[in-house]
Design a protein around this motif. Structure first.
Motif, PDB file in Angstrom:
ATOM      1  N   ILE A 147      -0.527 -10.990   1.902  1.00 16.84           N
ATOM      2  CA  ILE A 147       0.250 -11.646   0.844  1.00 16.84           C
ATOM      3  C   ILE A 147       1.734 -11.410   1.069  1.00 16.84           C
ATOM      4  CG2 ILE A 147       0.788 -11.583  -1.623  1.00 16.84           C
ATOM      5  CD1 ILE A 147      -2.259 -11.097  -2.066  1.00 16.84           C
ATOM      6  N   SER A 148       2.088 -10.181   1.452  1.00 20.78           N
ATOM      7  CA  SER A 148       3.491  -9.864   1.739  1.00 20.78           C
ATOM      8  C   SER A 148       3.991 -10.666   2.931  1.00 20.78           C
ATOM      9  CB  SER A 148       3.647  -8.372   2.038  1.00 20.78           C
ATOM     10  OG  SER A 148       3.286  -7.611   0.925  1.00 20.78           O
ATOM     11  N   ALA A 149       3.164 -10.781   3.952  1.00 21.76           N
ATOM     12  CA  ALA A 149       3.554 -11.507   5.166  1.00 21.76           C
ATOM     13  C   ALA A 149       3.823 -12.978   4.863  1.00 21.76           C
ATOM     14  CB  ALA A 149       2.475 -11.374   6.241  1.00 21.76           C
ATOM     15  N   ARG A 150       3.092 -13.550   3.935  1.00 16.43           N
ATOM     16  CA  ARG A 150       3.252 -14.966   3.588  1.00 16.43           C
ATOM     17  C   ARG A 150       4.224 -15.158   2.438  1.00 16.43           C
ATOM     18  NH1 ARG A 150       2.798 -18.367   6.800  1.00 16.43           N
ATOM     19  NH2 ARG A 150       2.257 -19.945   5.320  1.00 16.43           N
ATOM     20  N   GLY A 151       4.807 -14.072   1.942  1.00 11.11           N
ATOM     21  CA  GLY A 151       5.747 -14.191   0.829  1.00 11.11           C
ATOM     22  C   GLY A 151       5.074 -14.605  -0.459  1.00 11.11           C
TER      23      GLY A 151
ATOM     24  N   ARG B 240      -8.353  -4.096   0.504  1.00 15.10           N
ATOM     25  CA  ARG B 240      -7.295  -4.349  -0.475  1.00 15.10           C
ATOM     26  C   ARG B 240      -5.920  -4.218   0.181  1.00 15.10           C
ATOM     27  NH1 ARG B 240      -7.518  -0.693  -5.577  1.00 15.10           N
ATOM     28  NH2 ARG B 240      -7.912   0.659  -3.840  1.00 15.10           N
ATOM     29  N   ASN B 241      -5.733  -3.203   1.022  1.00 14.78           N
ATOM     30  CA  ASN B 241      -4.455  -3.018   1.702  1.00 14.78           C
ATOM     31  C   ASN B 241      -4.165  -4.157   2.665  1.00 14.78           C
ATOM     32  OD1 ASN B 241      -3.947  -0.635   0.340  1.00 14.78           O
ATOM     33  ND2 ASN B 241      -4.729   0.663   1.969  1.00 14.78           N
ATOM     34  N   VAL B 242      -5.190  -4.644   3.365  1.00 20.61           N
ATOM     35  CA  VAL B 242      -5.008  -5.770   4.289  1.00 20.61           C
ATOM     36  C   VAL B 242      -4.636  -7.033   3.510  1.00 20.61           C
ATOM     37  CG1 VAL B 242      -6.217  -7.326   5.881  1.00 20.61           C
ATOM     38  CG2 VAL B 242      -6.427  -4.853   6.148  1.00 20.61           C
TER      39      VAL B 242
ATOM     40  N   TRP C 273       0.121   7.037  -0.321  1.00 17.18           N
ATOM     41  CA  TRP C 273       1.058   6.785  -1.420  1.00 17.18           C
ATOM     42  C   TRP C 273       0.656   5.519  -2.185  1.00 17.18           C
ATOM     43  CZ3 TRP C 273       4.912   2.864  -1.912  1.00 17.18           C
ATOM     44  CH2 TRP C 273       5.794   3.060  -2.973  1.00 17.18           C
ATOM     45  N   ILE C 274       0.322   4.458  -1.450  1.00 16.71           N
ATOM     46  CA  ILE C 274      -0.084   3.197  -2.074  1.00 16.71           C
ATOM     47  C   ILE C 274      -1.346   3.388  -2.898  1.00 16.71           C
ATOM     48  CG2 ILE C 274      -1.004   0.881  -1.572  1.00 16.71           C
ATOM     49  CD1 ILE C 274       1.025   0.779   0.748  1.00 16.71           C
ATOM     50  N   GLU C 275      -2.238   4.221  -2.401  1.00 19.02           N
ATOM     51  CA  GLU C 275      -3.490   4.489  -3.112  1.00 19.02           C
ATOM     52  C   GLU C 275      -3.220   5.029  -4.520  1.00 19.02           C
ATOM     53  OE1 GLU C 275      -7.252   4.085  -3.466  1.00 19.02           O
ATOM     54  OE2 GLU C 275      -6.245   3.153  -1.798  1.00 19.02           O
TER      55      GLU C 275
END
Length: 121
Positions: A21-25, A14-16, A60-62
């Motif tokens: 998704i963040s990397a591709r905007g 899930r984190n990957v 923290w994300i968890e």
């Protein structure tokens, strides 16, 4: 990705995916170069241990409810925590902080005003 051992199981996957998704905007297909470095080599093993920051961020994300948050909200929380901690290191003086870190003073003051509970001199 299929050859990787996934020691963190679903949480790591899930984190990957979030990272990609963040990397591709949030748009387009994910490419190999969008993956974290340890997944790009195809060895199935983590090349380097996670830094203390990565470990803290992971924990923290968890604890976040990612289904009800936008990337901007998450980014705002991270930036707020970072600015609050940095401000402490500069004795609560945003002008000094801006000067020493090369941040525009007006922009920094605006960001600090938007943060709940952060008090600057």
């Amino acid at each position: 990705m299929q050859g990787y051992d996934w020691p963190g199981n679903l949480r790591e996957l899930r984190n990957v995916v979030s990272f990609c998704i963040s990397a591709r905007g949030g748009t387009g297909e994910v490419r190999v170069e969008d993956l974290p470095e340890y997944l790009q080599g195809g060895s199935g093993r983590i090349v380097a241990e996670a830094s203390p920051l990565e470990e803290c961020l992971d924990a923290w994300i968890e604890g976040l409810d990612l289904d009800s948050m936008t990337y901007q909200e998450i980014q705002g929380q991270v930036e707020g925590l970072l600015l609050g901690e940095l401000l402490k290191r500069f004795d609560g003086k945003p002008s000094r902080m801006a000067r020493e870190l090369g941040i525009n003073r007006s922009t920094l003051r605006k960001k600090l005003r938007e943060l709940p509970g952060v008090r600057a001199e």
